[in-house]
Design a protein around this motif. Structure first.
Motif, PDB file in Angstrom:
ATOM      1  N   GLY A 132       0.792  -1.209   0.000  1.00 51.24           N
ATOM      2  CA  GLY A 132       0.000   0.000   0.000  1.00 51.24           C
ATOM      3  C   GLY A 132       0.827   1.262   0.000  1.00 51.24           C
ATOM      4  O   GLY A 132       0.350   2.332   0.352  1.00 51.24           O
ATOM      5  N   VAL A 133       2.098   1.205  -0.414  1.00 46.08           N
ATOM      6  CA  VAL A 133       2.961   2.377  -0.441  1.00 46.08           C
ATOM      7  C   VAL A 133       3.774   2.335  -1.719  1.00 46.08           C
ATOM      8  O   VAL A 133       4.283   1.287  -2.102  1.00 46.08           O
ATOM      9  CB  VAL A 133       3.923   2.398   0.780  1.00 46.08           C
ATOM     10  N   THR A 134       3.914   3.483  -2.393  1.00 48.32           N
ATOM     11  CA  THR A 134       4.768   3.528  -3.561  1.00 48.32           C
ATOM     12  C   THR A 134       6.222   3.429  -3.128  1.00 48.32           C
ATOM     13  O   THR A 134       6.613   3.954  -2.092  1.00 48.32           O
ATOM     14  CB  THR A 134       4.568   4.834  -4.350  1.00 48.32           C
TER      15      THR A 134
ATOM     16  N   SER B 253       0.942  10.509   3.609  1.00 51.92           N
ATOM     17  CA  SER B 253      -0.258   9.685   3.781  1.00 51.92           C
ATOM     18  C   SER B 253      -1.449  10.526   3.334  1.00 51.92           C
ATOM     19  O   SER B 253      -1.906  11.399   4.077  1.00 51.92           O
ATOM     20  CB  SER B 253      -0.431   9.245   5.241  1.00 51.92           C
ATOM     21  N   VAL B 254      -1.927  10.298   2.127  1.00 54.56           N
ATOM     22  CA  VAL B 254      -3.096  11.012   1.616  1.00 54.56           C
ATOM     23  C   VAL B 254      -4.334  10.357   2.223  1.00 54.56           C
ATOM     24  O   VAL B 254      -4.465   9.128   2.197  1.00 54.56           O
ATOM     25  CB  VAL B 254      -3.158  10.959   0.084  1.00 54.56           C
TER      26      VAL B 254
ATOM     27  N   GLU C 265       1.023   6.945   0.266  1.00 48.81           N
ATOM     28  CA  GLU C 265      -0.034   5.960   0.403  1.00 48.81           C
ATOM     29  C   GLU C 265      -1.365   6.709   0.369  1.00 48.81           C
ATOM     30  O   GLU C 265      -1.432   7.895   0.713  1.00 48.81           O
ATOM     31  CB  GLU C 265       0.104   5.176   1.710  1.00 48.81           C
ATOM     32  N   LEU C 266      -2.395   6.032  -0.078  1.00 47.66           N
ATOM     33  CA  LEU C 266      -3.729   6.623  -0.134  1.00 47.66           C
ATOM     34  C   LEU C 266      -4.633   5.855   0.822  1.00 47.66           C
ATOM     35  O   LEU C 266      -4.971   4.695   0.578  1.00 47.66           O
ATOM     36  CB  LEU C 266      -4.289   6.577  -1.556  1.00 47.66           C
TER      37      LEU C 266
ATOM     38  N   LEU D 132      -3.623   2.076  -7.377  1.00 44.06           N
ATOM     39  CA  LEU D 132      -3.196   3.094  -6.427  1.00 44.06           C
ATOM     40  C   LEU D 132      -2.570   2.421  -5.211  1.00 44.06           C
ATOM     41  O   LEU D 132      -2.889   1.264  -4.913  1.00 44.06           O
ATOM     42  CB  LEU D 132      -4.393   3.944  -5.981  1.00 44.06           C
ATOM     43  N   PRO D 133      -1.694   3.140  -4.492  1.00 44.07           N
ATOM     44  CA  PRO D 133      -1.140   2.594  -3.238  1.00 44.07           C
ATOM     45  C   PRO D 133      -2.184   2.692  -2.131  1.00 44.07           C
ATOM     46  O   PRO D 133      -2.037   3.403  -1.142  1.00 44.07           O
ATOM     47  CB  PRO D 133       0.069   3.489  -2.973  1.00 44.07           C
TER      48      PRO D 133
END
Length: 346
Positions: A7-9, A20-21, A51-52, A74-75
């Motif tokens: 979950g993270v680029t 952290s969006v 991360e989203l 998406l992450p």
């Protein structure tokens, strides 16, 4: 390449900021899908980790299926918060965030192509700052009525629109960001949680939870910056392009602004006398001016002031905030442009 499992680029630069969006959503799957598409279309600078986090605030629509469709694009990290209310959802996002900065936006907002790049540049330029905020511009669907176009400079606040100009400026005073587009350093964010006594719950018109936190952080001595090159667009649908919507917003603004009316204010039926006078006087002036065909930019001020006064007379929309800082934030967020100061006075 994204790494959905984590979950993270990935990042090539160990010194790059980690964002952290956070997006909180409740039963707006169709809007959420379009919002997520705007995140897919972003140009994320090489080396920037992000991360989203999408907090599903107990949705009963197709939100889960919409998120399923973006797991590989998406992450994305999903959080489910069963306690209904935007403040609960925001706090759940903060608890889940792994980044050094929490970047806030909404489920009916389209981020710009260089949105995160703009904030990354600002963080590098101002490493000591704890807050950042960017422009919120309207995306009307359908095209707005002519009266709203003419009155927009006076009611942009009610539509969560914000523009502090084309140059970076320090945040503070009345120049603070709105909830659809702002960044808080994670350390300060965790020290200042969002009060469940403020903020929207379901379809209610509550608000002010984010600005109460922003003001508390600034009051504690932190600094912040306006980031003009990190814009978003806020979707303004037909139901918000009406006087009925604006009336509801300013009623809520008045109710919030009157949370802490001090003792000793002359009252009638337990409410300030000036509020009765303003509600009746401004309402009559607004109705007369509109009936006479006066330009909306001339009668809108009376409409706002009357609506806010009626809201104060009806009473607070929620229990009083738990601290003076929270109370000041709510009052200034919802009452700043309706002629009511933070002590509930005209």
């Amino acid at each position: 390449m994204l790494t959905p499992a984590d979950g993270v680029t990935p990042a090539d630069d160990a010194d790059a900021p980690f964002f952290s969006v956070a997006v909180c959503t409740w039963n707006r799957a169709a809007f959420l899908r379009r919002t997520l598409e705007s995140h897919v279309a972003q140009h994320v600078p090489a080396g920037l980790r992000w991360e989203l986090i999408v907090v599903d605030n107990h949705s009963t629509d197709d939100t889960a299926r919409v998120l399923d469709a973006y797991t590989d694009r998406l992450p994305l990290r999903r959080v489910f918060e069963t306690r209904l209310g935007l403040s609960h959802a925001r706090n759940a996002a903060v608890a889940a965030a792994r980044g050094a900065y929490v970047v806030w936006t909404d489920d009916d907002v389209f981020v710009g192509r260089d949105w995160l790049a703009g904030y990354a540049e600002a963080v590098r330029r101002h490493p000591d700052a704890a807050l950042f905020g960017g422009p919120i511009r309207p995306r009307f669907e359908p095209d707005p009525p002519s009266w709203l176009v003419r009155a927009l400079p006076d009611v942009g606040h009610a539509l969560a629109l914000l523009d502090l100009g084309p140059a970076p400026v320090p945040l503070g005073g009345e120049q603070i960001p709105f909830g659809a587009n702002y960044v808080v350093r994670a350390d300060e964010q965790r020290r200042h949680p969002y009060s469940p006594r403020l903020g929207r719950v379901g379809t209610g018109m509550g608000g002010g939870e984010e600005t109460a936190v922003v003001r508390a952080i600034l009051d504690a001595g932190a600094t912040g910056w306006w980031v003009p090159n990190a814009p978003v667009e806020h979707l303004i649908c037909a139901d918000r392009q009406t006087l009925a919507y604006l009336r509801s917003f300013y009623l809520g603004a008045g109710a919030s602004a009157g949370l802490d009316v001090p003792p000793g204010v002359a009252s009638l039926f337990g409410r300030p006398r000036w509020a009765w006078r303003r509600a009746i006087t401004c309402e009559l002036r607004y109705r007369f001016a509109r009936a006479m065909g006066t330009a909306p930019e001339l009668w809108m001020r009376d409409f706002k002031f009357a609506s806010a006064a009626w809201g104060l007379l009806r009473g607070p929309a929620a229990p009083a905030p738990s601290s003076p800082a929270m109370a000041r934030g709510a009052e200034r967020r919802r009452g700043a442009d309706v002629g009511i100061d933070r002590a509930g006075r005209a």
